[in-house]
Scaffold this motif. Structure first.
Motif, PDB file in Angstrom:
ATOM      1  N   UNK A 162       4.683 -10.928  31.507  1.00 18.27           N
ATOM      2  CA  UNK A 162       3.523 -10.336  32.168  1.00 18.27           C
ATOM      3  C   UNK A 162       3.988  -9.797  33.517  1.00 18.27           C
ATOM      4  N   UNK A 163       3.921  -8.481  33.676  1.00 17.89           N
ATOM      5  CA  UNK A 163       4.395  -7.898  34.931  1.00 17.89           C
ATOM      6  C   UNK A 163       3.294  -7.206  35.723  1.00 17.89           C
ATOM      7  N   UNK A 164       2.123  -7.050  35.141  1.00 15.31           N
ATOM      8  CA  UNK A 164       1.018  -6.380  35.818  1.00 15.31           C
ATOM      9  C   UNK A 164      -0.245  -7.223  35.715  1.00 15.31           C
ATOM     10  N   UNK A 165      -1.063  -7.142  36.744  1.00 13.10           N
ATOM     11  CA  UNK A 165      -2.347  -7.809  36.726  1.00 13.10           C
ATOM     12  C   UNK A 165      -2.635  -8.482  38.045  1.00 13.10           C
ATOM     13  N   UNK A 166      -3.854  -8.931  38.170  1.00 14.15           N
ATOM     14  CA  UNK A 166      -4.287  -9.602  39.397  1.00 14.15           C
ATOM     15  C   UNK A 166      -4.805 -10.983  39.083  1.00 14.15           C
ATOM     16  N   UNK A 167      -4.435 -11.934  39.947  1.00 11.56           N
ATOM     17  CA  UNK A 167      -4.911 -13.308  39.862  1.00 11.56           C
ATOM     18  C   UNK A 167      -5.632 -13.619  41.166  1.00 11.56           C
ATOM     19  N   UNK A 168      -6.846 -14.127  41.064  1.00 14.87           N
ATOM     20  CA  UNK A 168      -7.613 -14.541  42.243  1.00 14.87           C
ATOM     21  C   UNK A 168      -7.504 -16.057  42.362  1.00 14.87           C
ATOM     22  N   UNK A 173       3.225  -0.789  38.867  1.00 18.19           N
ATOM     23  CA  UNK A 173       2.291  -1.868  39.079  1.00 18.19           C
ATOM     24  C   UNK A 173       3.043  -3.190  39.133  1.00 18.19           C
ATOM     25  N   UNK A 174       2.359  -4.217  39.517  1.00 16.51           N
ATOM     26  CA  UNK A 174       2.977  -5.539  39.600  1.00 16.51           C
ATOM     27  C   UNK A 174       1.902  -6.613  39.533  1.00 16.51           C
ATOM     28  N   UNK A 175       2.348  -7.843  39.511  1.00 19.41           N
ATOM     29  CA  UNK A 175       1.408  -8.957  39.590  1.00 19.41           C
ATOM     30  C   UNK A 175       0.948  -9.099  41.031  1.00 19.41           C
ATOM     31  N   UNK A 176      -0.341  -9.228  41.214  1.00 14.84           N
ATOM     32  CA  UNK A 176      -0.933  -9.329  42.548  1.00 14.84           C
ATOM     33  C   UNK A 176      -1.668 -10.659  42.674  1.00 14.84           C
ATOM     34  N   UNK A 177      -1.501 -11.303  43.820  1.00 13.83           N
ATOM     35  CA  UNK A 177      -2.227 -12.530  44.123  1.00 13.83           C
ATOM     36  C   UNK A 177      -3.215 -12.237  45.238  1.00 13.83           C
ATOM     37  N   UNK A 178      -4.490 -12.432  44.949  1.00 15.35           N
ATOM     38  CA  UNK A 178      -5.543 -12.363  45.964  1.00 15.35           C
ATOM     39  C   UNK A 178      -6.007 -13.792  46.186  1.00 15.35           C
ATOM     40  N   UNK A 179      -6.143 -14.209  47.418  1.00 16.42           N
ATOM     41  CA  UNK A 179      -6.492 -15.597  47.654  1.00 16.42           C
ATOM     42  C   UNK A 179      -7.539 -15.720  48.745  1.00 16.42           C
ATOM     43  N   UNK A 180      -8.254 -16.855  48.680  1.00 16.97           N
ATOM     44  CA  UNK A 180      -9.209 -17.189  49.728  1.00 16.97           C
ATOM     45  C   UNK A 180      -9.185 -18.701  49.929  1.00 16.97           C
ATOM     46  N   UNK A 181      -9.582 -19.110  51.121  1.00 17.41           N
ATOM     47  CA  UNK A 181      -9.564 -20.517  51.482  1.00 17.41           C
ATOM     48  C   UNK A 181     -10.973 -20.939  51.863  1.00 17.41           C
ATOM     49  N   UNK A 182     -11.531 -21.881  51.103  1.00 16.79           N
ATOM     50  CA  UNK A 182     -12.884 -22.380  51.357  1.00 16.79           C
ATOM     51  C   UNK A 182     -12.877 -23.875  51.644  1.00 16.79           C
ATOM     52  N   UNK A 183     -11.778 -24.369  52.201  1.00 19.94           N
ATOM     53  CA  UNK A 183     -11.672 -25.785  52.548  1.00 19.94           C
ATOM     54  C   UNK A 183     -10.994 -25.886  53.916  1.00 19.94           C
TER      55      UNK A 183
END
Length: 166
Positions: free
Chosen positions: A37-43, A1-11
């Motif tokens: 911290x090596x695992x998890x998701x950030x939105x 597993x790893x750190x994951x970045x999920x992103x969205x743009x609303x501007x």
């Protein structure tokens, strides 16, 4: 597993490039490594001032826009065990997703204005706000001068490591 970045743009005020997202991914991994911290998701969501103002009013009872908001899924990484969810298939159990660390919302107009005020690039300001938000997800705060010094030191060290200097 790893750190994951999920992103969205609303501007629509600033183009969010793949290069910027790549840089934010590097910051996430670097900040995670510093904090163990090596695992998890950030939105991550990029918004305008109106949206961050609305979120501040709704969730913080603050009637103004701010530069960044963080909504942690838990108070601190040390308080609960790490959770990985699995889905059963006919062949084997496969991981569905890592633990969600939380949401970071950045006001792009605030980041642009602050980059001008501080005399550095918009990318550097967005990186700073992202790392700041990530540290909040991990339970850091800046309510006292001592706590603020700790957070600022950690933020600057990560930004320096990636080459986002002033």
């Amino acid at each position: 597993m790893s750190l994951q970045l999920e992103w969205s743009n609303e501007q629509s005020e600033y183009e969010i490039s793949e290069e910027l997202i790549g840089q934010l991914n590097k910051l996430l991994v670097a900040a995670g490594a510093v904090e163990g911290v090596s695992d998890g998701e950030v939105a991550l969501t990029f918004v305008d001032d109106e949206e961050i103002h609305r979120l501040n009013r709704e969730f913080r009872n603050i009637d103004r826009p701010t530069d960044v908001l963080s909504f942690a899924m838990r108070e601190s990484l040390g308080e609960e065990p790490e959770i990985t969810y699995e889905v059963e298939t006919e062949d084997e159990a496969i991981p569905e997703f890592d633990e969600m660390l939380g949401d970071i919302i950045i006001s792009v107009p605030r980041a642009i204005a602050q980059s001008e005020d501080y005399g550095h690039s918009v990318e550097r300001e967005l990186g700073f706000l992202f790392v700041h938000g990530f540290l909040h997800l991990l339970g850091y705060d800046h309510q006292t001068p001592e706590d603020e010094a700790v957070m600022m030191g950690k933020q600057e060290a990560v930004l320096q490591q990636i080459g986002l200097t002033r």
